[in-house]
Write an enzyme that holds these catalytic residues in place. Structure first.
Site, PDB file in Angstrom:
ATOM      1  N   ALA A 330       0.819  -1.205   0.000  1.00  0.00           N
ATOM      2  CA  ALA A 330       0.000   0.000   0.000  1.00  0.00           C
ATOM      3  C   ALA A 330       0.858   1.262   0.000  1.00  0.00           C
ATOM      4  CB  ALA A 330      -0.980  -0.030   1.181  1.00  0.00           C
ATOM      5  N   SER A 331       0.398   2.294   0.670  1.00  0.00           N
ATOM      6  CA  SER A 331       1.051   3.600   0.542  1.00  0.00           C
ATOM      7  C   SER A 331       2.455   3.642   1.124  1.00  0.00           C
ATOM      8  CB  SER A 331       0.192   4.662   1.218  1.00  0.00           C
ATOM      9  OG  SER A 331      -1.112   4.610   0.701  1.00  0.00           O
ATOM     10  N   THR A 332       2.825   2.620   1.876  1.00  0.00           N
ATOM     11  CA  THR A 332       4.145   2.676   2.504  1.00  0.00           C
ATOM     12  C   THR A 332       5.263   2.731   1.462  1.00  0.00           C
ATOM     13  OG1 THR A 332       4.206   0.264   2.596  1.00  0.00           O
ATOM     14  CG2 THR A 332       3.430   1.408   4.565  1.00  0.00           C
TER      15      THR A 332
END
Lengths: 635, 371
Positions: A330-332
């Site tokens: 995800a956004s990591t």
């Protein structure tokens, strides 16, 4: 008397005849003695050496002696795995006068169950009469005391001590240390293949998981030998020679058990995991997967009921989520993709776009939405990372294309094993055209490319891989392989191993590191940063990135269970971060299954880890004082 | 007489109490070797030594007693001895007590008694008495009768079954016939008949365990943990002893109990292991000395009866030695024959020393009249 007369008459002749015969008899005796003597000469002189060898073969037996397994310490010298004596009650049937009576008395004395007696009788049949047969395997100290007081009544019964592994921290370190258990058939086969059978001749247990398994060769040591004289019944009469075993290496880990315990408390009630790395060496400061279980259960042979329970638990305690859990990052991974875009030149630090909450491509019907329905307005790369703007990264993914993204992310370790010293590791997946063709026999579509920009679309990574990638980023390209083992104790001195490296990432423009790292600083420290709330008031300055992944539980083969649907549909909460910002000492990755938003749920846990790590540090500058430390560039 | 001059004066004292000094010396030496070896073979058990000493004492008493009886008395008693012995053997087969898979003992209420032991002396006495009634060399007919006299008890004992003892008894009788001057031609014929008798023995007289012993003897390695175990371990003990031996109490084969029947039938293996070939030669020298002395006594005896009896007793003694050492060292099948006066054990010891008592009587009690 006529007879007498005749006898007298022939007396001389008879005497001569007798003398001749006696002489012949004497010669025959001589010949037979010669036969005897020559045979004895043959045995005792000609073939003496042969019989000497056979005589020694009769009486001398070489018995292997198991080495003591190496101990395991954490980085502060706390003992994590020790060898404890366990006492077992053993019976030598040959030395017992009335076995049934003795067993009955023991049963009364020590509360031995009929089952144990039945087991004993089963084992008894398999053993030779002079070999000890175990009646009860793990005696309690009180039982040892009771038996010792009554030992004189039981000839042929004794308490024997053996060293076995004990893990004083129990489930705190299960997924790191693993455990040892009795060598089974499969282990034996492997040992035979590695030509190590002899070295394990007297060994009872072998590493089955974790550090115990990975570092088995160091921890085990070298078998020793005892040359004993035995009698015809195989009983040892005395020791002729003893070459002592070489104990296994005492191993020191990078793990800090107190940090590990703090994480365990922080993860209470979650299904998830936390990895903490030291970016300066790749050392694994903590690695915890929740729920865990007590490894000591396995050392003495876990009961099938307990094992079933662990195996069937919906929470999958046996899986090491930190290294085997494969989640969409995800956004990591947005900072990493941003770096790829900057270095490929598809964006600059100043490139900006308007985000209205939706992203569309020409001639494509599909609409990709931002997590914030109304969008983030005008965003450049820094703000896009800080607020975790999806639209910006949809566009970036489109501009880079899957090939360049794959090429840029692979050096950060995605889609490959990190090389951590654990065998329980998954490699995750960094998608590519070739992968999709091989996996689904389908071409790569542009629709597959866009969500890769926000760390989804077939992209999976383990929390350890995420921690490693952030570590490389925080190190500006330097790549250390995560290592649990820090070194070994040699002659009472801790010898720390050199960190293991992989080729560093070298950018076209080194200043691109600063752009991305600054954005991660902003995520934690600036007004609209996604992790600002979670990190308010820390005594250190950290940087990080939140992530909230659409449902993707690790158990892909799990059965559909109605009562859990709601929980299962919830998002995974992710967070990656490091501190201190200007000189990183710790990288933390948090992954919580079905916990909701990353900033709200995962970031506070990362903070708790960092707080604990820095709690005794006085060299940390107050956050407020250095608010403007890094360039406060809000564009 | 030349002979009387040669005999030293100091022997005359022993002579008065009818003891042959040379024989006594040899026998005592053997008993000494026996005690020393039993101590080693029996796991340094004083109890064993004490019991053996008591037995030796009893046997010596029997020997000295028998030495006092004039040889003529033996001659007269021969036939009664023999008849009673044969009757008892029949009794054993009919009402005997079974032990160790064989029926050898007669339970007389007070003690158990092995009649075959009597026959060891009764057979040579009987045959010697019978043959000495006629001129030597004996005629074929007398030889035939002699063989019948030997065969009856031999077969009765073989039937018990006790192969070792029947072998000893048969040889003691045959020795009388041989020493009496049985013709060589006849010896050849009998040897031929004897070999023809072997298959009869195998199929009708020998028990399974005895056949097994013979098979094992032919190839002991075929069954190293079973029937061949005795002989293999025994050969290892002897062979590993080497020239000088491992030393007293240092024999691993015996001390660690690899060797079976260490202090009884296989005591020679213990001796060989601990004292080596040098010790063995010494032991054989003692035996050779006793046998030579025995044959000398036989040659000097005055009567045909005493000559034959003394010769037979001496040669039978040698058969003991040869059969025991032969089986222990693997050149003869295992038959239960002890090493005379060295092995631990009772009955045979008494019989052996009784035989030497008769020898001493023959040696020391001479009628001046016949000279």
């Amino acid at each position: 008397m006529p007879r007498q007369r005749i006898t007298i008459k022939d007396h001389t002749a008879e005497a001569n005849l007798f003398a001749r015969r006696a002489f012949i008899a004497m010669i025959i005796v001589g010949v037979m003695l010669t036969v005897l003597i020559s045979n004895l000469y043959y045995l005792q002189v000609t073939r003496h050496e042969d019989y000497q060898t056979r005589s020694n073969g009769n009486r001398i037996k070489v018995l292997p002696v198991a080495p003591n397994r190496g101990l395991i310490y954490d980085r502060n010298g706390t003992l994590l795995a020790e060898n404890r004596p366990v006492f077992s009650l053993e019976v030598v049937p040959e030395d017992v006068e009335d076995l049934d009576a003795t067993l009955a008395q023991l049963q009364q004395l020590l509360n031995i169950s009929d089952e144990e007696i039945a087991d004993f009788h089963k084992n008894l049949k398999r053993q030779r009469r002079f070999k000890p047969v175990s009646l009860r395997n793990r005696l309690q100290p009180t039982e040892v005391a009771i038996f010792s007081a009554n030992q004189h009544k039981f000839s042929g019964v004794s308490v024997e001590a053996r060293l076995t592994r004990h893990y004083p921290y129990g489930d705190v370190l299960t997924h790191v240390l693993g455990y040892v258990a009795r060598i089974n058939k499969k282990d034996l086969q492997k040992l035979a293949e590695a030509d190590l059978e002899a070295n394990y001749a007297a060994t009872h247990d072998i590493g089955k998981q974790g550090v115990e398994k990975y570092h088995e060769a160091r921890l085990h040591g070298e078998v020793g030998y005892q040359e004993v004289e035995v009698n015809s019944k195989g009983r040892i009469i005395r020791t002729l020679n003893f070459s002592p075993p070489v104990p296994g290496e005492d191993v020191v880990l990078n793990i800090d058990v107190r940090l590990q315990m703090e994480i365990q408390q922080a993860l209470e009630g979650y299904r998830g995991s936390v990895v903490a790395l030291d970016p300066r060496s790749g050392g694994v400061l903590a690695l915890y997967s929740n729920p865990s279980y007590d490894p000591n259960l396995f050392v003495h042979g876990i009961s099938s009921k307990n094992y079933r329970a662990l195996l069937d638990s919906r929470n999958r305690p046996l899986i090491n989520r930190a290294t085997q859990g494969q989640y969409p990052p995800a956004s990591t991974v947005k900072p990493l993709l941003a770096l790829a875009g900057l270095d490929a030149g598809v964006i600059t630090p100043d490139t900006s776009m308007m985000d209205y909450g939706r992203y569309q491509l020409k001639n494509v019907n599909h609409v990709w939405r931002d997590w914030q329905p109304w969008g983030h307005g005008k965003v450049n790369v820094t703000k896009a990372i800080e607020v975790s703007c999806d639209t910006f990264f949809y566009d970036l993914a489109y501009r880079l294309g899957i090939d360049r993204m794959n090429e840029a992310m692979t050096p950060f370790g995605f889609g490959d094993y990190t090389g951590i010293d654990l065998y329980e590791e998954s490699d995750g997946n960094m998608p590519s055209r070739g992968w999709k063709r091989a996996r689904f026999n389908q071409p790569w579509y542009i629709g597959d490319t866009i969500p890769v920009g926000i760390g989804q679309s077939f992209w999976t990574a383990t929390p350890l891989q995420l921690a490693q990638a952030i570590s490389i980023l925080a190190n500006r390209g330097e790549h250390f392989i995560p290592q649990i083992r820090r070194g070994s104790i040699v002659n009472d001195e801790v010898i720390i191993d050199e960190p293991k490296r992989r080729p560093p990432i070298v950018l076209q423009n080194e200043s691109n590191w600063d752009v991305v790292l600054d954005a991660m600083y902003g995520t934690v420290n600036r007004e609209h940063g996604g992790a600002r709330k979670a990190f308010q008031g820390t005594t250190y300055i950290s940087a990080g990135k939140t992530g909230t992944a659409q449902l993707f539980s690790i158990g892909q083969d799990e059965e559909y269970e109605e009562e859990n649907v709601a929980e299962h549909l919830r998002d995974n909460a992710m967070y990656v971060g490091y501190a201190p910002y200007d000189d990183p000492e710790i990288v933390v990755a948090v992954a919580l299954e079905n916990a909701g938003g990353g900033g709200k749920n995962a970031a506070p846990i990362a903070r708790r880890v960092m707080d604990y790590y820095f709690k005794d540090r006085t060299d940390m500058v107050q956050r407020d004082a250095t608010q403007n430390g890094p360039e406060d560039s809000v564009n | 007489m030349l002979r009387t001059k040669l005999e030293p004066n100091k022997q005359s004292l022993l002579n008065k109490i009818h003891i042959d000094g040379y024989l006594l010396l040899g026998l005592l030496a053997l008993m000494g070797v026996g005690l020393v070896t039993i101590y080693a073979a029996g796991g340094q058990d004083w109890h064993l030594i004490q019991r053996q000493l008591i037995r030796l004492g009893v046997a010596m008493a029997v020997m000295l007693t028998l030495a006092q009886i004039p040889p003529m008395a033996y001659q007269r008693l021969s036939i009664y001895f023999y008849v009673v012995g044969v009757l008892m053997l029949v009794g054993v087969l009919a009402f005997g007590v079974v032990g160790k898979g064989a029926q050898r003992w007669l339970d007389l209420g007070v003690f158990r008694f092995q009649p075959s032991e009597i026959m060891k002396l009764a057979v040579p006495m009987m045959v010697a008495w019978y043959i000495a009634r006629f001129n030597l060399p004996p005629r074929t007919y007398h030889i035939f009768v002699g063989f019948v006299l030997v065969s009856v008890p031999t077969l009765l004992i073989a039937k018990q079954p006790d192969l070792g003892t029947s072998l000893l008894i048969a040889s003691s009788g045959i020795f009388v016939l041989f020493l009496a001057g049985m013709r060589w031609k006849l010896i050849g014929i009998i040897a031929g008949l004897g070999s023809a008798f072997v298959p009869i023995m195998w199929f009708y007289l020998m028990q399974d365990y005895q056949k097994q012993r013979v098979i094992t003897f032919m190839n002991p390695e075929s069954d190293p943990l079973g029937a061949g175990y005795h002989i293999i371990q025994s050969k290892i003990a002897i062979g590993s002893g080497g020239l000088e031996g491992k030393g007293w109490l240092q024999g691993t084969q015996s001390q660690l109990e690899f060797l079976p029947e260490r202090h009884t039938d296989f005591i020679f293996a213990v001796f060989s292991e601990e004292f080596g070939l040098i010790g063995v030669l010494g032991l054989l020298a003692i035996y050779a000395f006793i046998i030579t002395r025995g044959l000398l006594i036989a040659m000097r005896a005055q009567e045909a009866y005493t000559k034959l009896l003394a010769g037979s007793i001496t040669l039978t003694f040698f058969v003991y030695v040869f059969v025991n050492m032969g089986m222990v060292s693997g050149i003869l099948p295992v038959v239960g024959v002890p090493l005379p006066l060295v092995s631990y054990g009772g009955t045979s010891m008494v019989t052996l020393l009784a035989g030497f008592g008769i020898l001493m009587a023959i040696s020391t009690q001479k009628r001046l009249l016949s000279r």
